[in-house]
Motif scaffolding. Structure first.
Motif, PDB file in Angstrom:
ATOM      1  N   UNK A 195      27.567  12.595  -0.779  1.00 36.26           N
ATOM      2  CA  UNK A 195      28.804  13.260  -0.364  1.00 36.26           C
ATOM      3  C   UNK A 195      28.477  14.543   0.382  1.00 36.26           C
ATOM      4  N   UNK A 196      27.482  15.259  -0.076  1.00 35.10           N
ATOM      5  CA  UNK A 196      27.099  16.499   0.607  1.00 35.10           C
ATOM      6  C   UNK A 196      26.611  16.200   2.030  1.00 35.10           C
ATOM      7  N   UNK A 197      25.867  15.128   2.194  1.00 44.68           N
ATOM      8  CA  UNK A 197      25.417  14.758   3.538  1.00 44.68           C
ATOM      9  C   UNK A 197      26.602  14.346   4.408  1.00 44.68           C
ATOM     10  N   UNK A 206      33.333   4.441  -6.275  1.00 40.68           N
ATOM     11  CA  UNK A 206      33.192   3.233  -7.088  1.00 40.68           C
ATOM     12  C   UNK A 206      31.753   3.045  -7.566  1.00 40.68           C
ATOM     13  N   UNK A 207      30.780   3.371  -6.731  1.00 36.61           N
ATOM     14  CA  UNK A 207      29.387   3.239  -7.156  1.00 36.61           C
ATOM     15  C   UNK A 207      29.075   4.218  -8.278  1.00 36.61           C
ATOM     16  N   UNK A 208      29.570   5.450  -8.154  1.00 40.33           N
ATOM     17  CA  UNK A 208      29.355   6.443  -9.209  1.00 40.33           C
ATOM     18  C   UNK A 208      30.031   6.002 -10.504  1.00 40.33           C
ATOM     19  N   UNK A 209      31.232   5.432 -10.381  1.00 40.11           N
ATOM     20  CA  UNK A 209      31.940   4.953 -11.574  1.00 40.11           C
ATOM     21  C   UNK A 209      31.139   3.864 -12.277  1.00 40.11           C
ATOM     22  N   UNK A 210      30.617   2.911 -11.507  1.00 39.05           N
ATOM     23  CA  UNK A 210      29.841   1.830 -12.126  1.00 39.05           C
ATOM     24  C   UNK A 210      28.591   2.380 -12.816  1.00 39.05           C
ATOM     25  N   UNK A 211      27.929   3.347 -12.178  1.00 39.04           N
ATOM     26  CA  UNK A 211      26.728   3.916 -12.776  1.00 39.04           C
ATOM     27  C   UNK A 211      27.049   4.610 -14.100  1.00 39.04           C
ATOM     28  N   UNK A 212      28.155   5.333 -14.133  1.00 36.34           N
ATOM     29  CA  UNK A 212      28.523   6.005 -15.382  1.00 36.34           C
ATOM     30  C   UNK A 212      28.882   5.000 -16.461  1.00 36.34           C
ATOM     31  N   UNK A 213      29.648   3.984 -16.117  1.00 37.91           N
ATOM     32  CA  UNK A 213      30.078   3.018 -17.130  1.00 37.91           C
ATOM     33  C   UNK A 213      28.950   2.133 -17.608  1.00 37.91           C
ATOM     34  N   UNK A 237      24.427  12.283  -9.668  1.00 37.75           N
ATOM     35  CA  UNK A 237      23.579  13.065  -8.769  1.00 37.75           C
ATOM     36  C   UNK A 237      23.422  12.428  -7.396  1.00 37.75           C
ATOM     37  N   UNK A 238      23.133  11.135  -7.339  1.00 33.50           N
ATOM     38  CA  UNK A 238      22.910  10.492  -6.059  1.00 33.50           C
ATOM     39  C   UNK A 238      24.187  10.460  -5.215  1.00 33.50           C
ATOM     40  N   UNK A 255      53.998  19.339  -5.515  1.00 30.67           N
ATOM     41  CA  UNK A 255      52.980  18.304  -5.426  1.00 30.67           C
ATOM     42  C   UNK A 255      52.290  18.086  -6.772  1.00 30.67           C
ATOM     43  N   UNK A 256      51.674  16.923  -6.923  1.00 34.43           N
ATOM     44  CA  UNK A 256      50.860  16.590  -8.084  1.00 34.43           C
ATOM     45  C   UNK A 256      49.425  16.377  -7.642  1.00 34.43           C
ATOM     46  N   UNK A 257      48.512  16.423  -8.600  1.00 29.61           N
ATOM     47  CA  UNK A 257      47.100  16.247  -8.267  1.00 29.61           C
ATOM     48  C   UNK A 257      46.343  15.675  -9.455  1.00 29.61           C
ATOM     49  N   UNK A 258      45.259  14.992  -9.160  1.00 28.06           N
ATOM     50  CA  UNK A 258      44.314  14.557 -10.184  1.00 28.06           C
ATOM     51  C   UNK A 258      42.927  14.553  -9.561  1.00 28.06           C
ATOM     52  N   UNK A 259      41.916  14.693 -10.413  1.00 27.78           N
ATOM     53  CA  UNK A 259      40.544  14.800  -9.932  1.00 27.78           C
ATOM     54  C   UNK A 259      39.830  13.455  -9.995  1.00 27.78           C
ATOM     55  N   UNK A 260      39.017  13.169  -8.984  1.00 30.58           N
ATOM     56  CA  UNK A 260      38.116  12.017  -8.967  1.00 30.58           C
ATOM     57  C   UNK A 260      36.711  12.552  -9.248  1.00 30.58           C
ATOM     58  N   UNK A 261      36.400  12.699 -10.520  1.00 30.26           N
ATOM     59  CA  UNK A 261      35.205  13.453 -10.910  1.00 30.26           C
ATOM     60  C   UNK A 261      33.902  12.692 -10.741  1.00 30.26           C
ATOM     61  N   UNK A 262      33.967  11.355 -10.726  1.00 28.06           N
ATOM     62  CA  UNK A 262      32.733  10.576 -10.762  1.00 28.06           C
ATOM     63  C   UNK A 262      31.746  10.958  -9.660  1.00 28.06           C
ATOM     64  N   UNK A 263      32.285  11.132  -8.461  1.00 27.89           N
ATOM     65  CA  UNK A 263      31.418  11.287  -7.298  1.00 27.89           C
ATOM     66  C   UNK A 263      30.675  12.623  -7.300  1.00 27.89           C
ATOM     67  N   UNK A 264      31.167  13.623  -8.031  1.00 28.11           N
ATOM     68  CA  UNK A 264      30.438  14.878  -8.123  1.00 28.11           C
ATOM     69  C   UNK A 264      29.632  14.977  -9.407  1.00 28.11           C
ATOM     70  N   UNK A 265      29.800  14.021 -10.319  1.00 28.06           N
ATOM     71  CA  UNK A 265      29.048  14.020 -11.579  1.00 28.06           C
ATOM     72  C   UNK A 265      27.743  13.238 -11.475  1.00 28.06           C
TER      73      UNK A 265
END
Length: 336
Positions: free
Chosen positions: A291-293, A171-178, A285-286, A273-283
């Protein structure tokens, strides 16, 4: 229109079918950022600099991820045609935009597992609608873990105690992008495409408009044409969430991760099965660094995927195979 060129000893029709299968791979906003150079002895996969998404993907990592997914499809399609391919990543003599060169190693029938994945290529969809609440069985989860491992990557199954932190990052990544007008303009340009447009995410594939109670689906792909959700049917509270990781960073790692992602998605499709990507968190940088930590163990997160049982989805549009073929003298500017 002239006959489709042939490559690797295949007929023109077989070569066209191979390119069509490769181009059925997923890509960020369905941008389809790949091109193919065909010759009798090699098929080259190139990134397309005209299809970069600089606001969402300034380093072209997701462009390479998409091209890696197309490369996995290409390998499966060649196996189906009786060609056992050998792949060179980042071939030095093919120009700066070249990401892979595929040649013939041998000939022979495809293995049953390869055929099963090949058959899943046209059935795979990105499903942005709510999933059923039915859990993904452990045996299916392990099949996806195994699929990713085969492509030298790691699939992390998100545990219950990790969900809260991951949700905050998404959600934080989404807000930053928007908050970025460049990102909003880019998203609008590639989503909500009207019928007949062969790129971008059409409104029919977008799913319902996200609402405040939705924990995991926050990006609106509808372009203002969102489908009305069924009353009382929100997105599932606890989908299966997985993080596909490489063991290193860099262009080759991105291509390897793209192949692993597509093998996982095709495996999921073959299991119903079905799938969709949640791209914000890897797009962002912070968020990616946090996420890596969270994951630790020297892993590089490449994609966060929501997996479950979903309703049928329409096919997203694709450009025709002949639009993707580079002439022998075509420029090969780097997409970087």
């Amino acid at each position: 229109m002239s006959s489709f060129p042939s490559a690797l000893g295949l007929s023109a029709q077989q070569t066209e079918d191979v390119v069509r299968a490769a181009a059925a791979a997923p890509s960020l906003h369905n941008s389809q950022p790949w091109r193919f150079r065909l010759s009798p002895h090699v098929i080259e996969l190139h990134g397309d600099p005209d299809r970069r998404l600089p606001a969402a993907d300034p380093s072209d990592r997701e462009l390479r991820l998409a091209c890696g997914a197309a490369l996995l499809n290409l390998r499966l399609a060649l196996a189906h045609a009786g060609v056992r391919p050998v792949v060179t990543l980042l071939p030095r003599l093919a120009g700066p935009s070249a990401l892979a060169a595929v040649r013939v190693q041998d000939h022979g029938p495809a293995a049953p597992a390869e055929e099963a994945l090949y058959r899943a290529i046209p059935a795979r969809r990105s499903n942005r609608r709510p999933f059923l609440d039915a859990p993904v069985p452990p045996v299916h989860r392990q099949e996806m873990v195994k699929a990713v491992h085969e492509e030298h990557c790691r699939l992390h199954l998100v545990e219950r105690h990790e969900r809260g932190q991951l949700e905050r990052l998404v959600h934080r990544a989404h807000r930053e992008q928007m908050d970025d007008p460049r990102f909003r303009e880019e998203l609008a340009r590639w989503t909500g495409a009207p019928e007949g447009v062969v790129e971008g995410v059409p409104a029919a594939s977008a799913g319902p408009e996200p609402e405040p109670q939705d924990q995991w689906v926050v990006r609106d792909f509808s372009g203002g044409q969102a489908r009305q959700r069924v009353a009382g049917k929100d997105f599932e509270d606890e989908p299966l969430l997985v993080v596909l990781c490489s063991y290193r960073a860099g262009r080759i790692a991105d291509l390897e991760a793209g192949q692993a992602l597509q093998r996982m998605l095709l495996t999921a499709t073959s299991l119903g099965l079905s799938a969709s990507l949640l791209s914000q968190v890897v797009e962002v940088e912070q968020a990616h660094a946090e996420l890596r930590r969270l994951l630790g163990e020297g892993l590089w997160p490449q994609a966060v995927v929501r997996v479950g049982y979903g309703s049928p989805m329409p096919r997203t549009p694709r450009r025709a195979p002949w639009e993707l073929v580079m002439d022998a003298g075509s420029p090969v500017n780097s997409p970087d």
